[in-house]
Design a protein around this motif. Structure first.
Motif, PDB file in Angstrom:
ATOM      1  N   GLU A  14      23.686 -12.937 -28.218  1.00 29.30           N
ATOM      2  CA  GLU A  14      23.930 -13.247 -29.626  1.00 29.30           C
ATOM      3  C   GLU A  14      23.213 -14.543 -29.985  1.00 29.30           C
ATOM      4  O   GLU A  14      23.406 -15.580 -29.330  1.00 29.30           O
ATOM      5  CB  GLU A  14      25.430 -13.368 -29.902  1.00 29.30           C
ATOM      6  N   ILE A  15      22.398 -14.469 -31.018  1.00 30.37           N
ATOM      7  CA  ILE A  15      21.676 -15.657 -31.497  1.00 30.37           C
ATOM      8  C   ILE A  15      22.556 -16.338 -32.525  1.00 30.37           C
ATOM      9  O   ILE A  15      22.750 -15.837 -33.647  1.00 30.37           O
ATOM     10  CB  ILE A  15      20.328 -15.252 -32.118  1.00 30.37           C
TER      11      ILE A  15
ATOM     12  N   ASP B 294      18.933 -21.161 -34.075  1.00 28.49           N
ATOM     13  CA  ASP B 294      17.512 -21.104 -33.734  1.00 28.49           C
ATOM     14  C   ASP B 294      16.863 -22.477 -33.793  1.00 28.49           C
ATOM     15  O   ASP B 294      15.656 -22.616 -33.940  1.00 28.49           O
ATOM     16  CB  ASP B 294      16.769 -20.135 -34.662  1.00 28.49           C
TER      17      ASP B 294
ATOM     18  N   LYS C 208      20.713 -10.052 -30.835  1.00 26.46           N
ATOM     19  CA  LYS C 208      21.383  -9.794 -32.117  1.00 26.46           C
ATOM     20  C   LYS C 208      21.536 -11.108 -32.864  1.00 26.46           C
ATOM     21  O   LYS C 208      21.978 -12.115 -32.295  1.00 26.46           O
ATOM     22  CB  LYS C 208      22.769  -9.172 -31.890  1.00 26.46           C
ATOM     23  N   ASN C 209      21.135 -11.105 -34.126  1.00 25.14           N
ATOM     24  CA  ASN C 209      21.279 -12.286 -34.971  1.00 25.14           C
ATOM     25  C   ASN C 209      22.669 -12.268 -35.585  1.00 25.14           C
ATOM     26  O   ASN C 209      22.989 -11.433 -36.436  1.00 25.14           O
ATOM     27  CB  ASN C 209      20.201 -12.268 -36.064  1.00 25.14           C
ATOM     28  N   THR C 210      23.525 -13.190 -35.139  1.00 25.45           N
ATOM     29  CA  THR C 210      24.903 -13.256 -35.654  1.00 25.45           C
ATOM     30  C   THR C 210      25.036 -14.302 -36.750  1.00 25.45           C
ATOM     31  O   THR C 210      26.148 -14.552 -37.223  1.00 25.45           O
ATOM     32  CB  THR C 210      25.866 -13.569 -34.501  1.00 25.45           C
TER      33      THR C 210
ATOM     34  N   GLU D  50      18.336 -15.479 -41.677  1.00 27.07           N
ATOM     35  CA  GLU D  50      17.376 -14.932 -40.713  1.00 27.07           C
ATOM     36  C   GLU D  50      17.179 -15.896 -39.546  1.00 27.07           C
ATOM     37  O   GLU D  50      17.244 -17.124 -39.720  1.00 27.07           O
ATOM     38  CB  GLU D  50      16.032 -14.640 -41.390  1.00 27.07           C
ATOM     39  N   ALA D  51      16.931 -15.327 -38.375  1.00 30.94           N
ATOM     40  CA  ALA D  51      16.741 -16.131 -37.156  1.00 30.94           C
ATOM     41  C   ALA D  51      15.251 -16.158 -36.815  1.00 30.94           C
ATOM     42  O   ALA D  51      14.611 -15.119 -36.685  1.00 30.94           O
ATOM     43  CB  ALA D  51      17.527 -15.521 -36.000  1.00 30.94           C
TER      44      ALA D  51
ATOM     45  N   LEU E  54      14.540 -12.165 -37.098  1.00 33.79           N
ATOM     46  CA  LEU E  54      15.640 -11.206 -37.119  1.00 33.79           C
ATOM     47  C   LEU E  54      16.492 -11.472 -38.355  1.00 33.79           C
ATOM     48  O   LEU E  54      16.916 -12.626 -38.616  1.00 33.79           O
ATOM     49  CB  LEU E  54      16.511 -11.328 -35.863  1.00 33.79           C
TER      50      LEU E  54
ATOM     51  N   PRO F 170      19.957 -11.105 -40.622  1.00 32.23           N
ATOM     52  CA  PRO F 170      21.375 -11.204 -40.217  1.00 32.23           C
ATOM     53  C   PRO F 170      21.898  -9.851 -39.719  1.00 32.23           C
ATOM     54  O   PRO F 170      21.635  -8.813 -40.317  1.00 32.23           O
ATOM     55  CB  PRO F 170      22.080 -11.654 -41.506  1.00 32.23           C
TER      56      PRO F 170
END
Length: 727
Positions: free
Chosen positions: A28-29, A32, A89-91, A95-96, A145, A147
């Motif tokens: 889980e991101i 960044d 996965k961008n949590t 945006e990541a 990525l 959300p």
């Protein structure tokens, strides 16, 4: 029934799950902004690609089993290529901006796409610059990525060295942080390549190169090898000193240049060998201590070869062996510089200036490298070693250069003194030689006068003999004609005899008719007698012309050219030669072919001389085909062809060409090269004088201004070609 079906389904799913490794949890991101985010060991799985040939499709569909690191099966081996897979996965609620991080030589990233395809991206420290994707300087591939967006990544890693380091892990980099560090901060400090350390290296490189050039000049002047080996040592040392500058430049945006690093490390192969050779020739260990010299140069060659194997093991083939054990002590440097120190100490009793300077110059550099090869001192000196090494190298090169320059001056003085001594000796020898020449001149003049008289007499005798030989050759050709001439004369004589007998009978018949009183019949018989007399006259003239031709051939040439029918001349000598050989060898048989140009004009030649040329060429052709016929070759048919033609020339007639061709034995290239030399013959002793073709060549070329050429192939035949001007 429902309970039974549910139980069966549960057991089937359990069995399937037990046969597969559990999927790694999604990473889980949550931010960044960090420079690096490392995955935990249970968030990625790996697969060894033993042959390095697996494709993404094979990895996805061929049943290859990924596993967590440390959970290898017994069949797993250390490989150069590995596959990893993990999920992102961008949590965050924005945006990541993250980047896939590359820490290997070659990386291939396969990122899942919404349309169920895979996007292929390349990176890696050693990958081609044009093929790399993303942030090439940082070896990072940026991703964005949205959300709650999930991605699956398959990463193919390939290194030149097999295996993975113990601290290897999968990591994500913050794209903005990577850009700031590698493109903004580093971009502002790119001039660091010219910092003081690199300026020292650059100065040392230039100094080493200039000194090497001077030593090469000394070598080509005095031809002493120690200058050559010292120059080569300096050149490769300068090349090695470029290592730091090269890697600084490579790290600032040109990392693909790292593939050339083996060349910089490889300089030590030659540094070791040429430094040892320089010591050998400077101190002349091969004459003072031959046994130590053999060991010393063998050790240098051994260390150079081991260095080559080390480079191969590091950059080409990791399984290459090493000739030295892997110890904490740097055995290469310790052995090399210890042997140099021992070599110096062997000459410690010498007190000449050259050795003392040599010792003072090299001792600091040797001792520094010996000390640095020991781990304890290497740790203490690691920060200052580069500066100390540069200082020692500078000291060594300056004193060596000074020492060698002094040696060069001494050699120049020695050479100058030798030149003076040689010049003085040369003058003394010249005076002695002049006196000896003067004393011998008088004796020589007397001998020359005496010898000249003898040579003049010998020359006169030689000319007489030469004329006799030429006349002998002419008579020999006349002898060869005798049988043919006899045959040619016999034919008209037979006609004369026959017609004479017939005429005598006709006269008797005419007398009888006159007695009977029949003048008409007598008149008819008289007409027949008249015709017979005309034929007798014709054949008598024919015999007379043959005799005249024989006399013309036998007498000395007048040297006067006459307009001659070349076709008739050639035909006459062809028949005479044939009948002459036929008379001597009744079994001889040959097919004669002629191809005379009917438009051939009369040509100004000396008939007697040209007849001798034709007779010699035709006789040789008959001899060649006769010799080949005697070899018993199946289906062989001897053939001699004589032809003539007009040579065209712009604006009129150019000349006459006569060709005598046979299919006889032919001749080799060596024989053909000597065929026109006087006294050269291939016939057995007694069958030829060796003057025939020599005289023929002189008659055609000198007497008539023409050419006589020969073409021949051994075992196939020979062709002689005469070309004469018409005028």
């Amino acid at each position: 029934m429902k309970i039974f079906f549910s139980s069966f389904l549960f057991v089937g799913i359990s069995l399937v799950c037990c046969g597969q490794n559990p999927l790694p949890p999604i990473y889980e991101i949550k931010s960044d902004t960090a420079f690096l985010q490392h995955f935990s060991a249970d968030q990625w799985q790996m697969l060894e690609d033993k042959d390095g040939k697996l494709t993404l499709n094979e990895v996805l569909h061929s049943g290859h089993r990924f596993h967590y690191r440390g959970a290898k099966t017994p069949t797993d081996t250390v490989s150069q290529t590995y596959w990893f897979w993990y999920r992102l996965k961008n949590t965050m609620n924005r945006e990541a901006r993250v980047s896939l991080n590359s820490v290997s030589d070659y990386d291939d990233f396969y990122v899942s796409q919404p349309n169920k395809t895979w996007k292929h991206l390349r990176s890696g420290l050693m990958n081609n610059w044009q093929q790399k994707d993303g942030l090439k300087i940082a070896d990072a591939v940026p991703l964005v990525l949205q959300p709650q967006e999930e991605l699956t990544v398959y990463q193919r890693v390939k290194n030149k060295k097999p295996g993975l380091s113990s601290d290897f892990s999968i990591a994500l980099a913050g794209t903005d942080r990577v850009i700031k560090r590698y493109y903004i901060d580093t971009g502002d400090s790119r001039t660091s390549i010219y910092n003081s350390s690199h300026l020292k290296e650059a100065f040392m490189m230039g100094f080493l190169l200039i000194t090497a050039i001077f030593n090469l000049f000394f070598f080509f002047t005095v031809r002493e090898r120690m200058y050559l080996y010292f120059a080569l040592f300096l050149l490769f040392l300068a090349f090695n000193r470029a290592t730091n500058i090269f890697f600084a430049y490579a790290n600032l945006g040109n990392r693909e240049l790292r593939i050339y690093s083996p060349f910089f490390y490889g300089a030590w192969i030659f540094i070791t060998f040429f430094l040892a050779q320089f010591f050998r020739h400077a101190l002349k260990t091969f004459s003072s201590y031959p046994k130590w010299d053999t060991f010393f140069i063998s050790l240098a060659a051994f260390l150079s070869f081991n260095q080559l194997l080390t480079i191969i093991r590091q950059f080409v083939w990791a399984k290459a062996i090493s000739l030295l054990p892997d110890t904490k002590i740097q055995l290469h440097g310790a052995l090399l510089f210890s042997s140099l120190l021992i070599t110096l100490l062997l000459f410690v009793k010498r007190r000449d200036r050259f050795y003392i300077t040599f010792l003072i110059a090299s001792l600091p550099y040797i001792l520094l490298n010996i000390i640095f090869s020991v781990p304890v001192f290497r740790i203490l000196l690691v920060g200052d070693f580069r500066s100390l090494e540069l200082g020692c190298i500078f000291w060594l090169v300056v004193l060596f250069a000074f020492n060698l320059f002094e040696r060069y001056n001494d050699l120049q003085k020695e050479n100058a003194q030798k030149s003076i001594d040689n010049e003085r000796l040369a003058k003394e020898k010249e005076i002695e030689r002049n006196q000896l020449i003067a004393a011998q001149n008088e004796t020589l003049e007397r001998e020359v006068a005496k010898r000249t008289a003898e040579l003049e007499q010998s020359l006169a005798d030689l000319k007489t003999t030469q004329n006799q030989l030429i006349q002998s050759e002419k008579l020999a050709s006349l002898g060869e004609l005798t049988a043919g001439i006899a045959h040619e004369i016999q034919n008209p004589l037979n006609f004369v005899n026959n017609f004479s007998e017939v005429s005598a009978e006709l006269v008797e018949e005419m007398q009888e008719e006159l007695t009977k009183g029949d003048p008409e019949e007598a008149k008819a018989i008289a007409d027949d007698v008249r015709l017979n007399l005309q034929k007798i006259n014709h054949h008598g003239k024919r015999a007379s012309s043959i005799v005249k031709g024989m006399l013309e051939h036998s007498k000395a040439s007048t040297g006067v050219k006459e307009l001659t029918d070349i076709n008739a001349l050639v035909d006459e000598y062809l028949r005479l030669s044939y009948h002459g050989l036929k008379a001597k060898d009744n079994g001889f048989n040959v097919h004669l072919a002629t191809d005379f140009d009917p438009d051939l004009p009369k040509t100004a030649v000396i008939p007697q001389d040209m007849g001798r040329v034709l007779l010699n060429l035709i006789n040789n052709a008959f001899y060649a085909v006769n010799q080949r016929a005697k070899q018993g070759i199946p289906n062989y048919q001897p053939k001699v062809t004589v032809s003539s033609k007009v040579l065209p020339q712009r604006g009129g007639l150019g000349g006459v060409e006569i060709t005598v061709k046979d299919n006889g034995t032919g001749m080799s290239a060596a024989t053909k090269a000597k065929i026109f030399q006087p006294f050269f013959t291939t016939k057995p002793t007694g069958e030829g004088t060796g003057l025939g073709l020599s005289l023929a060549y002189d008659i055609v070329t000198k007497g008539h201004g023409g050419t006589l050429d020969v073409e021949s192939t051994e075992g196939e035949g020979t062709t002689f070609t005469i070309k004469l001007p018409i005028g």
